[in-house]
Design an enzyme around this catalytic site. Structure first.
Site, PDB file in Angstrom:
ATOM      1  N   GLU A 232    -119.535 -27.289  14.136  1.00  0.00           N
ATOM      2  CA  GLU A 232    -119.796 -26.596  12.881  1.00  0.00           C
ATOM      3  C   GLU A 232    -120.747 -27.431  12.034  1.00  0.00           C
ATOM      4  O   GLU A 232    -120.973 -28.607  12.327  1.00  0.00           O
ATOM      5  CB  GLU A 232    -118.494 -26.295  12.138  1.00  0.00           C
ATOM      6  CG  GLU A 232    -117.661 -27.503  11.833  1.00  0.00           C
ATOM      7  CD  GLU A 232    -116.260 -27.124  11.323  1.00  0.00           C
ATOM      8  OE1 GLU A 232    -115.919 -27.519  10.222  1.00  0.00           O
ATOM      9  OE2 GLU A 232    -115.534 -26.423  12.042  1.00  0.00           O
TER      10      GLU A 232
ATOM     11  N   HIS B  78    -123.555 -39.435  -3.732  1.00  0.00           N
ATOM     12  CA  HIS B  78    -124.812 -39.987  -3.255  1.00  0.00           C
ATOM     13  C   HIS B  78    -124.660 -40.775  -1.967  1.00  0.00           C
ATOM     14  O   HIS B  78    -125.426 -40.616  -1.041  1.00  0.00           O
ATOM     15  CB  HIS B  78    -125.422 -40.919  -4.315  1.00  0.00           C
ATOM     16  CG  HIS B  78    -126.016 -40.152  -5.447  1.00  0.00           C
ATOM     17  ND1 HIS B  78    -126.700 -40.745  -6.458  1.00  0.00           N
ATOM     18  CD2 HIS B  78    -126.018 -38.837  -5.707  1.00  0.00           C
ATOM     19  CE1 HIS B  78    -127.097 -39.818  -7.317  1.00  0.00           C
ATOM     20  NE2 HIS B  78    -126.688 -38.656  -6.881  1.00  0.00           N
TER      21      HIS B  78
ATOM     22  N   LYS C 183     -81.362 -35.171  11.746  1.00  0.00           N
ATOM     23  CA  LYS C 183     -80.619 -34.544  12.850  1.00  0.00           C
ATOM     24  C   LYS C 183     -80.492 -35.446  14.082  1.00  0.00           C
ATOM     25  O   LYS C 183     -80.228 -34.947  15.181  1.00  0.00           O
ATOM     26  CB  LYS C 183     -81.296 -33.224  13.248  1.00  0.00           C
ATOM     27  CG  LYS C 183     -81.386 -32.194  12.104  1.00  0.00           C
ATOM     28  CD  LYS C 183     -80.537 -31.005  12.399  1.00  0.00           C
ATOM     29  CE  LYS C 183     -80.350 -30.023  11.246  1.00  0.00           C
ATOM     30  NZ  LYS C 183     -81.411 -29.849  10.289  1.00  0.00           N
TER      31      LYS C 183
END
Lengths: 289, 397
Positions: free
Chosen positions: A209, A246, A43
């Protein structure tokens, strides 16, 4: 004042004509973000929402002063888009896109470092300097101006906590989403340093978190900060997660647990909320309101 | 995506990284055949996506094809950490002079790859002391270079003049090439064996970045998830089964964890973790609810704070699913964020009043779950209580 972006930041939207790009351009404009240009492979040469659309970032930069870019390009083109913005000299690049291959993320972050630019994300809700400028996807009504800085790894949890702050009439200076992926452009420390230096920010909320060691690293810097920090760490009740093989386990070596993070933060003087909504209560105390 | 050892070695071999002679088999007869082709002592290795395979007895040795066949028969009946052994790798038995460790993985904190090497290979790498491990970050724009590899080899105590030095430098370059070209998160060789003047990858652990699989059409696919988890993943949902009785659906990993934390705090027990992510449509929502209901919860909490997720999309999807499937348990919905008003209007049409705050919705979900469990516990009053519970339900819908 705010950090990283403010009312004078001129923004380009890469991928402005896509479904997400266009919807969130409308939302960002409604919030007051100064969007001066967009890019779209299909566009270029048109206007969308009154914003001139270009084929590429360089052409847009030749026609406008652009300070920051926000990217809504699908994962398979996101690395290209981010490098394009960085190569054009844009110093703040927000990558909203999720599911980007980690090798692409490492390449973008490495190039950004070389050219001295900041990458926010990938896989981020973005950044909001409340009342001034929003780059990304957070819902508008929950972000009101004020003096609390917020930095987070997770998007919707940030809305949750910022929503609680706003419901109590506590506004935010800037809210930064670092992004949820393993490799992202910013660290907690990068953002905490900005908040420490920002005169408008009086207190900081850190939303973390379980997993990784970003919160433990942040706690080292927080010891040096003069401003109070309140934290919430998601995942207290979550079952132990899968390990990344690991070698990944070697790097973490016993870090990443809920209790480890809470201990590190508490020792650094951070007040840790047990539930998301308690953050606003503790902030009220801290600000003496 | 974790790859089986034999797949990892196939990738190694394609790049010219030395691996033992041998191949994958699925039956004792094939094992005997491969042993005959190799023509000497062989090792028969169970192919499972789990470490500690050796300790679990998943690796056997044989001197001839008959021995290989017998070993294969034993191994193919085994389970290792709950995983059935269905595939074996039969390889030449190496003469081992020394075992090294070598891996390349991603250090998220440093935001770049890290090469980890040790002269003490062969054992569980977590058991190797920190001082015996060499870690070298690789600059993305620089990639692996000989000078980096030479330095690592020297620090492993291997002399520049040894026959292995050049081979190791070459091998590290190849391993990095595999790491980047195959979009790996981990390439690990443990042990990396020095055998005579050769260097051979006796094991291969390769994990590919799931997000990059679309551009790795040549790699084989390994499905580690359960059918349910896969169905969820294909719809953009992250689903983990837990052992409680409150169904959970939220959008975003952080808020989902926060929801579990809040339910737990109020004395509830979540039955699952379900992150519906951003922009889940009707099909995804229906599937999500189906997955949650399969856990037979006593109540369900849907916790949406819409950013890229639009509240009206979630509400429309839920209303449609509820009309089609019905809803056997009470559902508490918290709905705020993008297009919140439109979403709430849609929920109202199907009789649901959305909550503003997560803690209030969580308290209600816990209350409903606990209330229903009392019904089962007190049989004499069962009918009355059940009717009450139903009343509760119709009130919510």
């Amino acid at each position: 004042m705010a950090i990283i972006i403010d009312e004078n930041t001129h923004v380009i939207v890469q991928g402005i004509s896509g479904k997400q790009g266009l919807f969130h351009t409308q939302q960002m404009l409604a919030y007051g973000t100064k969007i001066v240009a967009g890019t779209s492979a299909s566009k270029g040469g048109t206007t969308l929402e009154g914003i001139p659309v270009y084929d590429n970032v360089r052409t847009a930069c030749a026609n406008h002063t652009i300070d920051a870019s926000v990217i809504f390009i699908p994962a398979n083109g996101a690395k290209d888009a981010a490098l394009e913005a960085l190569e054009a000299g844009i110093k703040v690049v927000v990558v909203v896109t999720e599911h980007i291959p980690v090798h692409d993320e490492m390449a973008v972050v490495a190039y950004a470092k070389r050219v001295g630019a900041m990458v926010i994300g990938p896989n981020t809700f973005g950044i909001v300097s409340s009342g001034k400028c929003k780059m990304g996807i957070p819902p508008n009504p929950f972000f009101i101006p004020g003096s609390v800085g917020v930095v987070a790894r997770s998007g919707t949890l940030t809305y949750e906590i910022v929503g609680n702050l706003t419901a109590q009439g506590i506004g935010q200076s800037t809210v930064v989403g670092m992004g949820g992926d393993r490799v992202v452009g910013l660290t907690f420390v990068d953002v905490l340093k900005e908040f420490e230096a920002d005169p408008e920010t009086k207190a900081v909320v850190l939303i973390g978190e379980i997993g990784g060691n970003a919160e433990e690293e942040a706690s080292q810097y927080i010891r040096e900060m003069t401003k109070p920090v309140v934290a919430y760490i998601a995942g207290k009740s979550a079952p132990a997660g899968k390990r990344m093989g690991h070698a990944g386990a070697i790097i973490e070596r016993g870090k990443g647990t809920y209790q480890g993070k809470v201990n590190a933060l508490t020792e650094a003087g951070v007040k840790v909320a047990e539930l998301p909504f308690e953050v606003a209560e503790i902030i009220k105390d801290v600000l003496g309101r | 995506m974790k790859m089986f050892e034999y797949m990892g070695k196939e990738v190694f071999a394609q790049f010219g990284l030395p691996v033992p002679k041998g191949r994958m088999v699925k039956s004792p007869d094939e094992a005997a055949q491969v042993a005959a082709e190799i023509g000497g002592p062989v090792v028969i290795k169970s192919q499972v996506l789990s470490g500690k395979r050796g300790k679990a007895g998943g690796i056997k040795f044989a001197d001839n094809p008959e021995g290989a066949k017998a070993a294969a028969e034993e191994l193919l009946g085994m389970t290792i950490q709950g995983l059935p052994v269905e595939i074996l790798l039969v390889e030449e038995k190496l003469l081992i002079d020394k075992e090294l460790y070598l891996s390349i993985t991603i250090d998220g904190a440093a935001k770049k790859p890290v090469l980890i090497a040790s002269a003490h290979g062969g054992m569980e790498i977590e058991e190797v002391a920190e001082e015996y491990m060499i870690k070298k970050h690789i600059e993305v724009e620089l990639g692996m270079q000989d000078f980096i590899a030479r330095d690592v080899v020297r620090r492993m105590g291997i002399s520049f003049n040894s026959p292995h030095s050049q081979a190791l430098v070459k091998l590290m370059n190849t391993l990095y090439k595999i790491f980047t070209e195959k979009d790996a998160e981990l390439v690990e060789i443990n042990p990396l064996v020095l055998s005579g003047d050769k260097v051979i990858a006796a094991d291969a652990k390769v994990t590919i970045d799931d997000e990059a699989l679309y551009r790795q059409p040549d790699l084989p696919r390994v499905e580690e998830r359960t059918a349910t988890e896969k169905a969820a993943h294909d719809l953009g949902l992250a689903f983990v089964e837990l052992d409680g009785d409150i169904g959970v659906m939220a959008n975003g990993a952080g808020i989902t964890m926060g929801t579990l934390d809040t339910l737990t705090y109020y004395g509830g027990k979540p039955a699952n973790f379900l992150d519906a992510g951003g922009g889940t449509g009707e099909e995804g929502t229906a599937k999500a609810l189906e997955l949650i209901l399969a856990r037979k919860p006593k109540s369900i909490i849907i916790n949406i704070f819409g950013g890229i997720t639009r509240c009206d999309d979630v509400a429309r999807a839920f209303a449609s699913v509820k009309k089609k499937m019905g809803m056997p348990v009470p559902v508490v919905i918290r709905l705020v964020g993008t297009n919140q008003e439109a979403g709430r209007a849609i929920l109202k049409e199907v009789g649901i009043e959305a909550y503003d705050f997560m803690q209030d919705a969580a308290k209600k979900a816990v209350e409903l779950a606990n209330q229903k469990s009392e019904v089962g516990g007190q049989r004499s009053e069962g009918r009355g209580r059940k009717a009450e519970a139903r009343g509760q339900r119709s009130e919510r819908f």
